[in-house]
Motif scaffolding. Structure first.
Motif, PDB file in Angstrom:
ATOM      1  N   ALA A 354       0.830  -1.208   0.000  1.00 54.58           N
ATOM      2  CA  ALA A 354       0.000   0.000   0.000  1.00 54.58           C
ATOM      3  C   ALA A 354       0.860   1.252   0.000  1.00 54.58           C
ATOM      4  O   ALA A 354       0.541   2.250  -0.683  1.00 54.58           O
ATOM      5  CB  ALA A 354      -0.932  -0.015   1.213  1.00 54.58           C
ATOM      6  N   GLY A 355       1.969   1.224   0.713  1.00 52.05           N
ATOM      7  CA  GLY A 355       2.872   2.372   0.711  1.00 52.05           C
ATOM      8  C   GLY A 355       3.510   2.596  -0.645  1.00 52.05           C
ATOM      9  O   GLY A 355       3.627   3.742  -1.120  1.00 52.05           O
ATOM     10  N   GLU A 356       3.920   1.507  -1.288  1.00 58.70           N
ATOM     11  CA  GLU A 356       4.499   1.632  -2.627  1.00 58.70           C
ATOM     12  C   GLU A 356       3.470   2.158  -3.617  1.00 58.70           C
ATOM     13  O   GLU A 356       3.797   2.967  -4.494  1.00 58.70           O
ATOM     14  CB  GLU A 356       5.039   0.268  -3.072  1.00 58.70           C
ATOM     15  CG  GLU A 356       6.226  -0.212  -2.242  1.00 58.70           C
ATOM     16  CD  GLU A 356       6.642  -1.629  -2.607  1.00 58.70           C
ATOM     17  OE1 GLU A 356       5.954  -2.232  -3.470  1.00 58.70           O
ATOM     18  OE2 GLU A 356       7.635  -2.122  -2.045  1.00 58.70           O
ATOM     19  N   GLU A 361       1.388   6.569  -6.887  1.00 61.08           N
ATOM     20  CA  GLU A 361       0.280   7.479  -7.173  1.00 61.08           C
ATOM     21  C   GLU A 361       0.743   8.928  -7.097  1.00 61.08           C
ATOM     22  O   GLU A 361       0.383   9.768  -7.948  1.00 61.08           O
ATOM     23  CB  GLU A 361      -0.853   7.234  -6.189  1.00 61.08           C
ATOM     24  CG  GLU A 361      -2.060   8.142  -6.412  1.00 61.08           C
ATOM     25  CD  GLU A 361      -3.107   7.992  -5.311  1.00 61.08           C
ATOM     26  OE1 GLU A 361      -4.149   8.650  -5.404  1.00 61.08           O
ATOM     27  OE2 GLU A 361      -2.855   7.216  -4.363  1.00 61.08           O
ATOM     28  N   TRP A 362       1.530   9.237  -6.095  1.00 57.34           N
ATOM     29  CA  TRP A 362       2.066  10.598  -5.975  1.00 57.34           C
ATOM     30  C   TRP A 362       2.875  10.968  -7.215  1.00 57.34           C
ATOM     31  O   TRP A 362       2.690  12.041  -7.805  1.00 57.34           O
ATOM     32  CB  TRP A 362       2.928  10.677  -4.713  1.00 57.34           C
ATOM     33  CG  TRP A 362       3.612  12.000  -4.505  1.00 57.34           C
ATOM     34  CD1 TRP A 362       4.703  12.465  -5.178  1.00 57.34           C
ATOM     35  CD2 TRP A 362       3.248  13.020  -3.595  1.00 57.34           C
ATOM     36  NE1 TRP A 362       5.059  13.700  -4.734  1.00 57.34           N
ATOM     37  CE2 TRP A 362       4.170  14.076  -3.751  1.00 57.34           C
ATOM     38  CE3 TRP A 362       2.238  13.152  -2.657  1.00 57.34           C
ATOM     39  CZ2 TRP A 362       4.116  15.229  -3.010  1.00 57.34           C
ATOM     40  CZ3 TRP A 362       2.178  14.309  -1.898  1.00 57.34           C
ATOM     41  CH2 TRP A 362       3.098  15.336  -2.067  1.00 57.34           C
ATOM     42  N   GLY A 526      11.242  12.581  -3.460  1.00 57.53           N
ATOM     43  CA  GLY A 526      11.308  12.675  -1.991  1.00 57.53           C
ATOM     44  C   GLY A 526       9.932  12.777  -1.350  1.00 57.53           C
ATOM     45  O   GLY A 526       9.573  11.955  -0.482  1.00 57.53           O
ATOM     46  N   PRO A 527       9.109  13.746  -1.733  1.00 57.34           N
ATOM     47  CA  PRO A 527       7.753  13.815  -1.161  1.00 57.34           C
ATOM     48  C   PRO A 527       6.922  12.572  -1.438  1.00 57.34           C
ATOM     49  O   PRO A 527       6.144  12.129  -0.590  1.00 57.34           O
ATOM     50  CB  PRO A 527       7.155  15.054  -1.838  1.00 57.34           C
ATOM     51  CG  PRO A 527       8.332  15.875  -2.242  1.00 57.34           C
ATOM     52  CD  PRO A 527       9.403  14.901  -2.589  1.00 57.34           C
ATOM     53  N   GLY A 528       7.097  11.989  -2.657  1.00 54.43           N
ATOM     54  CA  GLY A 528       6.345  10.775  -2.952  1.00 54.43           C
ATOM     55  C   GLY A 528       6.747   9.626  -2.040  1.00 54.43           C
ATOM     56  O   GLY A 528       5.899   8.861  -1.562  1.00 54.43           O
ATOM     57  N   ARG A 529       8.068   9.505  -1.792  1.00 60.54           N
ATOM     58  CA  ARG A 529       8.530   8.447  -0.900  1.00 60.54           C
ATOM     59  C   ARG A 529       8.005   8.668   0.509  1.00 60.54           C
ATOM     60  O   ARG A 529       7.555   7.726   1.172  1.00 60.54           O
ATOM     61  CB  ARG A 529      10.049   8.405  -0.906  1.00 60.54           C
ATOM     62  CG  ARG A 529      10.626   7.229  -0.118  1.00 60.54           C
ATOM     63  CD  ARG A 529      12.141   7.205  -0.167  1.00 60.54           C
ATOM     64  NE  ARG A 529      12.625   7.096  -1.545  1.00 60.54           N
ATOM     65  CZ  ARG A 529      13.232   8.095  -2.222  1.00 60.54           C
ATOM     66  NH1 ARG A 529      13.401   9.269  -1.619  1.00 60.54           N
ATOM     67  NH2 ARG A 529      13.643   7.924  -3.449  1.00 60.54           N
ATOM     68  N   ARG A 530       8.063   9.902   0.973  1.00 57.76           N
ATOM     69  CA  ARG A 530       7.546  10.197   2.319  1.00 57.76           C
ATOM     70  C   ARG A 530       6.038   9.956   2.390  1.00 57.76           C
ATOM     71  O   ARG A 530       5.531   9.476   3.403  1.00 57.76           O
ATOM     72  CB  ARG A 530       7.892  11.634   2.704  1.00 57.76           C
ATOM     73  CG  ARG A 530       9.359  11.844   2.997  1.00 57.76           C
ATOM     74  CD  ARG A 530       9.603  13.198   3.636  1.00 57.76           C
ATOM     75  NE  ARG A 530       9.272  14.287   2.723  1.00 57.76           N
ATOM     76  CZ  ARG A 530      10.132  14.819   1.854  1.00 57.76           C
ATOM     77  NH1 ARG A 530      11.367  14.338   1.771  1.00 57.76           N
ATOM     78  NH2 ARG A 530       9.775  15.819   1.062  1.00 57.76           N
ATOM     79  N   TYR A 531       5.353  10.298   1.313  1.00 58.48           N
ATOM     80  CA  TYR A 531       3.911  10.061   1.285  1.00 58.48           C
ATOM     81  C   TYR A 531       3.608   8.560   1.351  1.00 58.48           C
ATOM     82  O   TYR A 531       2.697   8.119   2.066  1.00 58.48           O
ATOM     83  CB  TYR A 531       3.323  10.677   0.015  1.00 58.48           C
ATOM     84  CG  TYR A 531       1.838  10.460  -0.143  1.00 58.48           C
ATOM     85  CD1 TYR A 531       0.928  11.142   0.647  1.00 58.48           C
ATOM     86  CD2 TYR A 531       1.354   9.561  -1.088  1.00 58.48           C
ATOM     87  CE1 TYR A 531      -0.443  10.948   0.493  1.00 58.48           C
ATOM     88  CE2 TYR A 531      -0.011   9.352  -1.251  1.00 58.48           C
ATOM     89  CZ  TYR A 531      -0.900  10.048  -0.447  1.00 58.48           C
ATOM     90  OH  TYR A 531      -2.252   9.847  -0.590  1.00 58.48           O
ATOM     91  N   GLY A 532       4.353   7.763   0.605  1.00 60.86           N
ATOM     92  CA  GLY A 532       4.166   6.318   0.655  1.00 60.86           C
ATOM     93  C   GLY A 532       4.516   5.744   2.024  1.00 60.86           C
ATOM     94  O   GLY A 532       3.809   4.866   2.545  1.00 60.86           O
ATOM     95  N   GLN A 533       5.604   6.239   2.614  1.00 61.79           N
ATOM     96  CA  GLN A 533       5.978   5.767   3.952  1.00 61.79           C
ATOM     97  C   GLN A 533       4.920   6.126   4.983  1.00 61.79           C
ATOM     98  O   GLN A 533       4.631   5.338   5.890  1.00 61.79           O
ATOM     99  CB  GLN A 533       7.335   6.365   4.348  1.00 61.79           C
ATOM    100  CG  GLN A 533       8.500   5.816   3.529  1.00 61.79           C
ATOM    101  CD  GLN A 533       9.794   6.540   3.820  1.00 61.79           C
ATOM    102  OE1 GLN A 533       9.810   7.614   4.441  1.00 61.79           O
ATOM    103  NE2 GLN A 533      10.900   5.973   3.342  1.00 61.79           N
ATOM    104  N   GLU A 534       4.347   7.300   4.866  1.00 55.74           N
ATOM    105  CA  GLU A 534       3.294   7.699   5.801  1.00 55.74           C
ATOM    106  C   GLU A 534       2.056   6.819   5.630  1.00 55.74           C
ATOM    107  O   GLU A 534       1.425   6.413   6.609  1.00 55.74           O
ATOM    108  CB  GLU A 534       2.936   9.167   5.576  1.00 55.74           C
ATOM    109  CG  GLU A 534       1.815   9.689   6.450  1.00 55.74           C
ATOM    110  CD  GLU A 534       2.170   9.676   7.927  1.00 55.74           C
ATOM    111  OE1 GLU A 534       1.235   9.765   8.761  1.00 55.74           O
ATOM    112  OE2 GLU A 534       3.375   9.578   8.263  1.00 55.74           O
ATOM    113  N   ALA A 535       1.708   6.510   4.376  1.00 55.56           N
ATOM    114  CA  ALA A 535       0.564   5.624   4.138  1.00 55.56           C
ATOM    115  C   ALA A 535       0.839   4.231   4.702  1.00 55.56           C
ATOM    116  O   ALA A 535      -0.045   3.606   5.321  1.00 55.56           O
ATOM    117  CB  ALA A 535       0.273   5.550   2.639  1.00 55.56           C
ATOM    118  N   GLU A 536       2.055   3.752   4.520  1.00 63.46           N
ATOM    119  CA  GLU A 536       2.415   2.436   5.086  1.00 63.46           C
ATOM    120  C   GLU A 536       2.376   2.462   6.608  1.00 63.46           C
ATOM    121  O   GLU A 536       1.894   1.528   7.246  1.00 63.46           O
ATOM    122  CB  GLU A 536       3.808   2.036   4.593  1.00 63.46           C
ATOM    123  CG  GLU A 536       4.272   0.700   5.149  1.00 63.46           C
ATOM    124  CD  GLU A 536       5.672   0.333   4.679  1.00 63.46           C
ATOM    125  OE1 GLU A 536       6.206  -0.693   5.145  1.00 63.46           O
ATOM    126  OE2 GLU A 536       6.241   1.088   3.849  1.00 63.46           O
TER     127      GLU A 536
END
Length: 576
Positions: A354-356, A361-362, A526-536
């Motif tokens: 889900a994080g990936e 998506e970002w 960077g923001p996309g990775r952080r967004y995925g990590q936050e979702a995870e």
């Protein structure tokens, strides 16, 4: 004199020896006299360690009823019942049983201590068929009722009966003693052995009578002395019939008897240490009987036999209960086990995937927002030409769902096994059952949780610099259009010829658009990775919270309950 004796025997406490069996009475037939109620109940003297251990045992039984079967708690319940029953009865009396095998001479010793022919003796076996009691003082009716000894089998010693005192006359050096002659421990009659065993469980102290021939008898040691080794402080072991042994043989047999008692685990009261008293006597000749009488007198006057017997019973109950309460090691859920359980649930619910997906998506949204208009137009036309159609889940997706359910089940089994490792069987079973109950519906709850988290997440947010990137793309597109129109105007002759400048302008727009798109893609990583990590992280925490509420909390409650009963058991065993 006859009238005086009759008056003393008619006190409602100790039944008279009637000439006619038809005139014999039982306690139910007699009306209690004032002396029958004049006793000192133990009541308060159950204080200190004994009282604390009793309270702990009572609490232990109450906490364990829903986890252990009635049979496992039967002995503990019996100890509590007998402690309560003995507490309500006289503390001025000490009930001592005389127990022994066939032919050991216990009835002869009983008569010798009583000073009269109370218990029948002879060569016929078995001679004693039912317990017979002899009380040196009044007020013991309640104790004898508890032992189930009828009035016709209750006696008074000859020196008390023939004395000049009334019904409350003193028993001399044995005042307060209630002596009970038991049937043979190895009697061929089953009911005799059962009667002896029943009384042995209720008396305050025991005089074990052995003879030179059968002092090492396996039945006596394995069935009685060894199991009751913890009752050494309320035990007397008497080697009877030493008059039959020549020379120093009596001392040798006595030493061998002490060796056997030591092998049985029965502590010996030597050199002032607490333990069993070992004596050699001859009830027939009177040798050593005076010393035994003196020892019994001091023992009775201490008035501590009932409490010591009760403490020994609690010790025995604690030993029997030990496998049900004492764990190997330190069972429980540590932080590592909790983290592993959360990781397994996160893997089952697809938190990493889900994080990936959120990260992709970002970046996809960034690409759509910051891409060139021509590329976006092309993608829009492509979607129009090949619209997405719903399709049934593939076999791979179904397999993934099955795998996820298996992961949840495996996670629950693993955490239950880790939490119950080393626990006694009943408590380990309770921990596993609580985990299984909590896991019912857990896979479905995790699926709903994943869907809800995805809906709450919605579309990915846009950073503040995205409008600037869109504006830059519009500028690049405008430059392309201006350059293109400039070239067209020169070609048709509307504008003065000069291809280099418009070509360069158009080329700048063509190259600038992809460069802006590439720069936005790099900036979005960077923001996309952080967004995925936050979702995870959110999905992982939600899955861990669901697993904690459904599985870990019930398991922790069972472990807490075990720790409570373990503390109570430590108090019962005297180690807490």
């Amino acid at each position: 004199m006859t009238q005086q004796i009759d008056d003393q025997w008619a006190d409602g406490l100790i039944a008279r020896r009637a000439a006619d069996p038809g005139e014999m009475t039982t306690p139910e037939d007699e009306e209690p006299q004032e002396d029958d109620l004049d006793f000192e109940p133990i009541g308060g003297p159950y204080v200190g360690a004994v009282r604390g251990r009793l309270d702990a045992l009572r609490e232990l039984v109450a906490l364990s009823r829903t986890r252990l079967d009635a049979e496992a708690l039967a002995e503990a319940g019996r100890v509590l019942d007998e402690a309560s029953a003995r507490q309500r009865l006289s503390a001025r009396h000490t009930v001592v049983a005389v127990a022994g095998a066939t032919g050991s001479g216990k009835s002869t010793l009983f008569n010798s201590l009583a000073g009269s022919q109370i218990s029948d003796t002879g060569l016929r076996r078995p001679t004693t068929g039912a317990p017979i009691a002899c009380s040196w003082t009044d007020g013991a009716a309640g104790l004898l009722d508890r032992l189930g000894i009828p009035g016709r089998l209750r006696r008074r010693p000859l020196d008390i009966v023939g004395g000049s005192g009334g019904s409350g006359s003193s028993g001399g050096d044995l005042e307060g003693l209630v002596l009970v002659d038991l049937p043979d421990l190895d009697s061929a009659v089953v009911s005799h052995r059962q009667a002896a065993d029943r009384v042995l469980a209720l008396v305050d102290a025991i005089v074990w009578v052995v003879d030179p021939e059968k002092y090492a008898d396996a039945v006596l040691h394995e069935r009685y002395l060894r199991p009751l080794a913890g009752h050494a402080e309320v035990s007397f072991v008497v080697l009877n019939q030493v008059d039959r042994l020549p020379g120093e043989a009596a001392d040798q047999v006595l030493d061998d008897l002490r060796r056997l008692l030591d092998e049985d685990g029965m502590a010996l009261g030597e050199h002032g240490e607490p333990g069993a008293t070992v004596l050699s006597v001859s009830a027939l000749t009177g040798r050593g009987v005076g010393e035994l009488r003196e020892q019994l007198g001091r023992f009775v006057q201490e008035r501590g036999a009932a409490a010591r017997r009760l403490a020994a019973d609690v010790d025995a109950a604690a030993v029997e209960l030990r496998p049900l309460y004492v764990a190997d090691g330190r069972p429980g859920l540590d932080e590592r086990a909790r983290k592993d359980f959360a990781d397994r649930l996160a893997a089952a619910v697809g938190a990493s995937a889900a994080g990936e997906a959120a990260e992709r998506e970002w970046q996809r949204n960034a690409q759509h927002a910051c891409g060139t208009p021509w590329l976006r137009l092309w993608r829009w036309l492509d979607r129009l030409r090949a619209p997405a159609v719903q399709r049934p889940p593939s076999d791979a997706e179904v397999e993934d769902q099955v795998t996820a359910r298996q992961r949840v089940e495996q996670a629950v089994r693993t955490v239950a096994d880790e939490a119950s490792a080393g626990l006694p069987a009943p408590w380990a079973q309770a921990v596993r059952e609580s985990a299984v109950r909590g896991a019912e519906g857990l896979p479905e709850a995790l699926d709903e949780l994943a869907v809800r988290e995805e809906l709450e997440r919605g579309t990915s947010p846009r950073p503040p610099w995205w409008p600037a990137a869109v504006l830059a793309q519009m500028v690049m597109t405008g430059i392309q259009v201006v350059g293109g129109l400039w070239l067209v105007g020169q070609i048709v002759g509307v504008l003065q010829p000069g291809l280099i400048v418009p070509a360069l302008v158009m080329l700048a727009g063509i190259v600038g658009g992809p460069l802006v798109e590439w720069a936005c893609a790099v900036a979005a990583r960077g923001p996309g990775r952080r967004y995925g990590q936050e979702a995870e992280r959110r999905l992982r925490e939600a899955a861990a919270g669901c697993g904690r509420a459904r599985v870990l909390d019930p398991v922790s409650a069972e472990l807490l309950r075990y720790r409570e009963v373990r503390e109570q058991y430590a108090a019962v065993a005297g180690t807490g």
